[in-house]
Motif scaffolding. Structure first.
Motif, PDB file in Angstrom:
ATOM      1  N   TYR A   1       2.132   2.223  -3.365  1.00 54.13           N
ATOM      2  CA  TYR A   1       0.865   2.646  -4.269  1.00 54.13           C
ATOM      3  C   TYR A   1       0.668   4.291  -3.781  1.00 54.13           C
ATOM      4  O   TYR A   1       0.492   4.959  -4.499  1.00 54.13           O
ATOM      5  CB  TYR A   1      -0.201   1.672  -4.147  1.00 54.13           C
ATOM      6  CG  TYR A   1       0.059   0.351  -4.886  1.00 54.13           C
ATOM      7  CD1 TYR A   1       0.139   0.603  -6.164  1.00 54.13           C
ATOM      8  CD2 TYR A   1      -0.422  -0.655  -4.191  1.00 54.13           C
ATOM      9  CE1 TYR A   1       0.514  -0.869  -6.826  1.00 54.13           C
ATOM     10  CE2 TYR A   1      -0.157  -1.722  -4.828  1.00 54.13           C
ATOM     11  CZ  TYR A   1       0.113  -1.862  -5.930  1.00 54.13           C
ATOM     12  OH  TYR A   1       0.393  -3.106  -6.747  1.00 54.13           O
TER      13      TYR A   1
ATOM     14  N   SER B   1       0.901  -1.233   0.022  1.00 54.83           N
ATOM     15  CA  SER B   1      -0.007   0.082  -0.083  1.00 54.83           C
ATOM     16  C   SER B   1       0.854   1.392   0.105  1.00 54.83           C
ATOM     17  O   SER B   1       0.466   2.218  -0.519  1.00 54.83           O
ATOM     18  CB  SER B   1      -1.049   0.097   1.338  1.00 54.83           C
ATOM     19  OG  SER B   1      -2.176   0.639   0.974  1.00 54.83           O
TER      20      SER B   1
ATOM     21  N   ASP C   1      -2.082   6.453   2.399  1.00 61.30           N
ATOM     22  CA  ASP C   1      -2.936   5.222   2.489  1.00 61.30           C
ATOM     23  C   ASP C   1      -3.440   5.394   3.827  1.00 61.30           C
ATOM     24  O   ASP C   1      -2.813   5.802   4.815  1.00 61.30           O
ATOM     25  CB  ASP C   1      -2.126   3.786   2.190  1.00 61.30           C
ATOM     26  CG  ASP C   1      -1.218   3.583   2.938  1.00 61.30           C
ATOM     27  OD1 ASP C   1      -0.215   4.672   3.311  1.00 61.30           O
ATOM     28  OD2 ASP C   1      -0.835   2.557   3.172  1.00 61.30           O
TER      29      ASP C   1
ATOM     30  N   ALA D   1      -4.542   3.188  -7.565  1.00 59.91           N
ATOM     31  CA  ALA D   1      -3.343   3.978  -7.652  1.00 59.91           C
ATOM     32  C   ALA D   1      -2.936   4.398  -9.369  1.00 59.91           C
ATOM     33  O   ALA D   1      -2.578   5.114  -9.820  1.00 59.91           O
ATOM     34  CB  ALA D   1      -1.863   3.157  -7.132  1.00 59.91           C
ATOM     35  N   GLU D   2      -3.347   2.952 -10.002  1.00 61.27           N
ATOM     36  CA  GLU D   2      -3.106   3.364 -11.704  1.00 61.27           C
ATOM     37  C   GLU D   2      -3.901   4.433 -12.002  1.00 61.27           C
ATOM     38  O   GLU D   2      -3.532   5.177 -13.035  1.00 61.27           O
ATOM     39  CB  GLU D   2      -3.352   1.883 -12.234  1.00 61.27           C
ATOM     40  CG  GLU D   2      -1.977   1.050 -12.073  1.00 61.27           C
ATOM     41  CD  GLU D   2      -2.228  -0.446 -12.522  1.00 61.27           C
ATOM     42  OE1 GLU D   2      -1.349  -1.107 -12.511  1.00 61.27           O
ATOM     43  OE2 GLU D   2      -3.427  -0.705 -13.158  1.00 61.27           O
TER      44      GLU D   2
ATOM     45  N   THR E   1     -13.024  -0.151  -7.365  1.00 59.79           N
ATOM     46  CA  THR E   1     -12.264  -0.282  -6.175  1.00 59.79           C
ATOM     47  C   THR E   1     -13.340  -0.298  -5.031  1.00 59.79           C
ATOM     48  O   THR E   1     -14.640   0.109  -5.610  1.00 59.79           O
ATOM     49  CB  THR E   1     -11.463   1.281  -6.065  1.00 59.79           C
ATOM     50  OG1 THR E   1     -12.306   2.201  -6.343  1.00 59.79           O
ATOM     51  CG2 THR E   1     -10.653   1.115  -7.000  1.00 59.79           C
TER      52      THR E   1
ATOM     53  N   THR F   1      -2.460   7.721 -10.981  1.00 58.41           N
ATOM     54  CA  THR F   1      -1.323   8.174 -11.490  1.00 58.41           C
ATOM     55  C   THR F   1      -1.580   8.606 -12.783  1.00 58.41           C
ATOM     56  O   THR F   1      -0.717   9.395 -13.336  1.00 58.41           O
ATOM     57  CB  THR F   1      -0.032   7.268 -11.254  1.00 58.41           C
ATOM     58  OG1 THR F   1      -0.555   6.143 -11.561  1.00 58.41           O
ATOM     59  CG2 THR F   1       0.307   7.052 -10.024  1.00 58.41           C
TER      60      THR F   1
ATOM     61  N   LYS G   1       5.311   2.171  -8.525  1.00 63.64           N
ATOM     62  CA  LYS G   1       4.999   0.889  -9.370  1.00 63.64           C
ATOM     63  C   LYS G   1       5.934   0.062  -8.414  1.00 63.64           C
ATOM     64  O   LYS G   1       7.017   0.233  -8.533  1.00 63.64           O
ATOM     65  CB  LYS G   1       5.371   1.051 -10.765  1.00 63.64           C
ATOM     66  CG  LYS G   1       5.088  -0.495 -11.359  1.00 63.64           C
ATOM     67  CD  LYS G   1       5.539   0.085 -12.812  1.00 63.64           C
ATOM     68  CE  LYS G   1       5.368  -1.246 -13.719  1.00 63.64           C
ATOM     69  NZ  LYS G   1       5.932  -2.490 -13.248  1.00 63.64           N
TER      70      LYS G   1
ATOM     71  N   ALA H   1       0.194  -8.057  -7.781  1.00 62.56           N
ATOM     72  CA  ALA H   1       0.781  -6.809  -7.845  1.00 62.56           C
ATOM     73  C   ALA H   1       1.920  -6.721  -8.947  1.00 62.56           C
ATOM     74  O   ALA H   1       2.222  -5.434  -9.214  1.00 62.56           O
ATOM     75  CB  ALA H   1       1.539  -6.377  -6.408  1.00 62.56           C
TER      76      ALA H   1
ATOM     77  N   ASN I   1      -4.432  -1.743  -3.439  1.00 62.00           N
ATOM     78  CA  ASN I   1      -4.550  -0.582  -3.858  1.00 62.00           C
ATOM     79  C   ASN I   1      -4.026  -0.250  -5.349  1.00 62.00           C
ATOM     80  O   ASN I   1      -4.113   0.909  -5.661  1.00 62.00           O
ATOM     81  CB  ASN I   1      -4.269   0.588  -3.012  1.00 62.00           C
ATOM     82  CG  ASN I   1      -5.130   0.777  -1.467  1.00 62.00           C
ATOM     83  OD1 ASN I   1      -6.381   0.468  -1.802  1.00 62.00           O
ATOM     84  ND2 ASN I   1      -4.447   0.875  -0.638  1.00 62.00           N
ATOM     85  N   LYS I   2      -3.839  -1.065  -6.136  1.00 62.29           N
ATOM     86  CA  LYS I   2      -3.258  -1.280  -7.234  1.00 62.29           C
ATOM     87  C   LYS I   2      -4.138  -0.315  -8.241  1.00 62.29           C
ATOM     88  O   LYS I   2      -3.685   0.579  -9.017  1.00 62.29           O
ATOM     89  CB  LYS I   2      -2.795  -2.527  -7.911  1.00 62.29           C
ATOM     90  CG  LYS I   2      -2.325  -2.668  -9.221  1.00 62.29           C
ATOM     91  CD  LYS I   2      -1.954  -4.190  -9.366  1.00 62.29           C
ATOM     92  CE  LYS I   2      -1.097  -4.379 -10.875  1.00 62.29           C
ATOM     93  NZ  LYS I   2      -1.941  -4.463 -11.776  1.00 62.29           N
ATOM     94  N   ASP I   3      -5.408  -0.966  -8.491  1.00 59.86           N
ATOM     95  CA  ASP I   3      -6.285  -0.090  -9.450  1.00 59.86           C
ATOM     96  C   ASP I   3      -6.406   1.405  -9.040  1.00 59.86           C
ATOM     97  O   ASP I   3      -6.290   2.050  -9.824  1.00 59.86           O
ATOM     98  CB  ASP I   3      -7.681  -0.771  -9.198  1.00 59.86           C
ATOM     99  CG  ASP I   3      -7.544  -2.295 -10.024  1.00 59.86           C
ATOM    100  OD1 ASP I   3      -7.037  -2.392 -11.110  1.00 59.86           O
ATOM    101  OD2 ASP I   3      -8.342  -3.163  -9.562  1.00 59.86           O
TER     102      ASP I   3
END
Lengths: 196, 325
Positions: B69, B66, B203, B190-191, B305, B194, B74, B108, B186-188
């Protein structure tokens, strides 16, 4: 009955209280806890179940008393409403009572001490102007205010005043308040007493 | 804050390439390697919060990612950190934990490059994660600007639900939902964030929404207003909070934050408990310029999310204060 839950973290003391209360149909229990978080949780638990509760702060532990059953004559809602009451709103706009300042501070301390000792407490106190020194840097009166807060009184301190005296990071009891609290307070409470 | 006091006694080296150090309570350290690439480093590990070892592995690993992110980075590599009571627990338990962690690492898009284990009376697991970010695109606590909207990407209440779980109060479905929420990377979020470009991000973990929002308010020198009725909350959290299933950390958060709080008179105590609830593997709190907020929300909703809600606004005054309405 006394339930000694000292040494246990959340949520164990609540579970112990729950079990003890399940064994009685009416009556009171005392739960001893050594962290404030558990005392707060027990208050939440009691309110949820419409049990009466109060908290006594001892030197290094808290005693939470919960009473089951006896409140049956008072409707639960009425009871709940009484807790965060709206009877007396106290506004402290000074750190000294009366003209002579040194004497005034002694009187201020005595005022809060007496209020605490006789449990003649307002429901909320709002500190403003030089009164904000009491909730920030006043080492004499501050401990009394903290105890009064633990007895269930809501404490607010004026944010603008904190800023004016550069005491924003010094607030040691209660919450920051705004003029909204003042206006709403005077409107909602049955009685407002203004000191200073 | 004991740790802050301890850290204040130490003097840290300044280095021109150390872009984010420990001073601003940020989520990870960032070090510039080249004008285009900066290294993000973080680690996190803790004791089990769910009973199933595989799920615990997933949650601990998710939580560790987290921070990368939240910095807008990345993740590239991860290393296991294991404290294990080898005499009391069997090897299958450890295998399940590591398996859970590994699956998250793969999700991830990172690679597992090793790790270290020690014998300990109490089981602990987590990861050290390394990632990269462009030095000009680092997101910190310090970038929030007046006029920004604040968006939260997961509902609050994992601390309360975990306490209820510990107290044996959760049914199977509630346990399962809680586990999946904490094991969602929290990948989605964060993408999406960004890609669009936002001003600040953190976070939500142990200090709760209030504590982490306060870090942003202080580091960015702004005021944050939170609309408590807009904040997404796990559906059973209010019920369990009113039953007294609140972790000690959440009470401490409330106590620590309250001198910086400006609360509306009618805020009820349970709402305060939720806003201060210490989260495990919580969502991202994103400060985004208003004109980009719609795009960000749509992106988050598209990527599903766990939450995508505007919960507050950034103002210039009173600085370093959280207003709750």
């Amino acid at each position: 009955m006394i339930v000694d839950a000292r040494g246990y973290g959340c949520p164990k003391p609540v579970l112990m209280a729950e079990e003890a209360l399940s064994k009685i149909t009416e009556g009171g229990i005392e739960i001893l806890v050594d962290n404030e978080a558990s005392a707060n949780n027990l208050k939440r638990f009691a309110a949820k179940n419409n049990f009466y509760s109060d908290v006594i702060k001892e030197e290094n532990f808290w005693c939470v008393r919960i009473v089951k059953g006896y409140v049956c004559e008072i409707p639960a809602e009425e009871y709940k409403e009484k807790k965060p009451g709206k009877d007396l709103f106290l506004v402290i706009a000074t750190d000294t009572i009366g003209k002579e300042e040194e004497l005034g501070r002694i009187l201020m301390k005595a005022y809060f001490e007496t209020m605490k000792a006789y449990k003649e407490l307002p429901d909320a106190i709002f500190f403003l102007n030089t009164g904000v020194k009491i909730t920030t840097v006043d080492n004499e009166i501050l401990p009394i205010i903290k105890e009064i807060e633990e007895m269930g009184v809501e404490i607010f301190t004026c944010g603008t005043c904190l800023k004016f005296f550069n005491l924003e990071s010094e607030l040691k009891v209660g919450f920051r308040g705004t003029t909204n609290h003042l206006v709403e307070g005077i409107k909602e409470f049955k009685k407002t007493v203004w000191v200073g | 804050m004991d740790l802050t006091e301890i850290l204040n006694c130490l003097t840290f080296d300044k280095h021109p390439d150390l872009l984010v150090g420990i001073e601003t309570s940020d989520d990870a350290g960032v070090y510039r390697l080249t004008p285009e690439i900066a290294l993000i480093q973080t680690l996190d590990f803790f004791t089990p919060i769910v009973n199933d070892p595989y799920d615990f592995g997933r949650i601990a690993a998710t939580n560790a990612f987290s921070d990368v992110y939240a910095m807008g980075g990345k993740p590239l590599t991860a290393m296991n950190i294991v404290c294990f009571p080898i005499k009391e627990l069997d090897k299958d338990t450890l295998r399940a934990i590591l398996q859970g962690g590994l699956e998250v690492i793969h999700k991830a898009g990172a690679v597992m490059v090793g790790g270290h284990s020690v014998e300990d009376r109490e089981l602990k697991y987590g990861l050290s994660v390394t990632g990269i970010v462009h030095p000009d695109k680092i997101l910190t606590n310090a970038g929030a600007k007046p006029g920004d909207l604040l968006i939260l990407t997961k509902p609050l209440g994992t601390g309360i639900l975990s306490t209820a779980l510990k107290g044996g109060k959760l049914n199977e479905k509630q346990t399962c939902n809680l586990t999946e929420l904490m094991a969602t990377l929290n990948k989605d979020a964060a993408e999406v964030m960004t890609d669009i470009g936002v001003n600040a991000c953190t976070d939500i973990t142990g200090f709760g929404l209030l504590g982490h929002a306060l870090e942003i308010a202080k580091a960015s020198n702004v005021s944050i207003r939170i609309y408590s009725d807009k904040v997404p909350v796990i559906s059973d959290a209010i019920e369990f909070a009113s039953m007294g299933m609140i972790p000690e950390g959440s009470h401490l958060n409330q106590k620590f934050c309250r001198q910086y709080l400006d609360i509306s008179p009618e805020l009820d105590p349970i709402t305060g408990d939720i806003l201060a609830d210490a989260q495990t593997s919580g969502g991202l709190l994103i400060s985004v310029p208003e004109e980009k907020s719609k795009q960000l929300l749509n992106g988050l909703i598209e990527r599903k999310t766990p939450a995508a809600k505007v919960i507050g606004e950034v103002f210039s005054e009173p600085k370093g204060v959280i207003q709750i309405r």
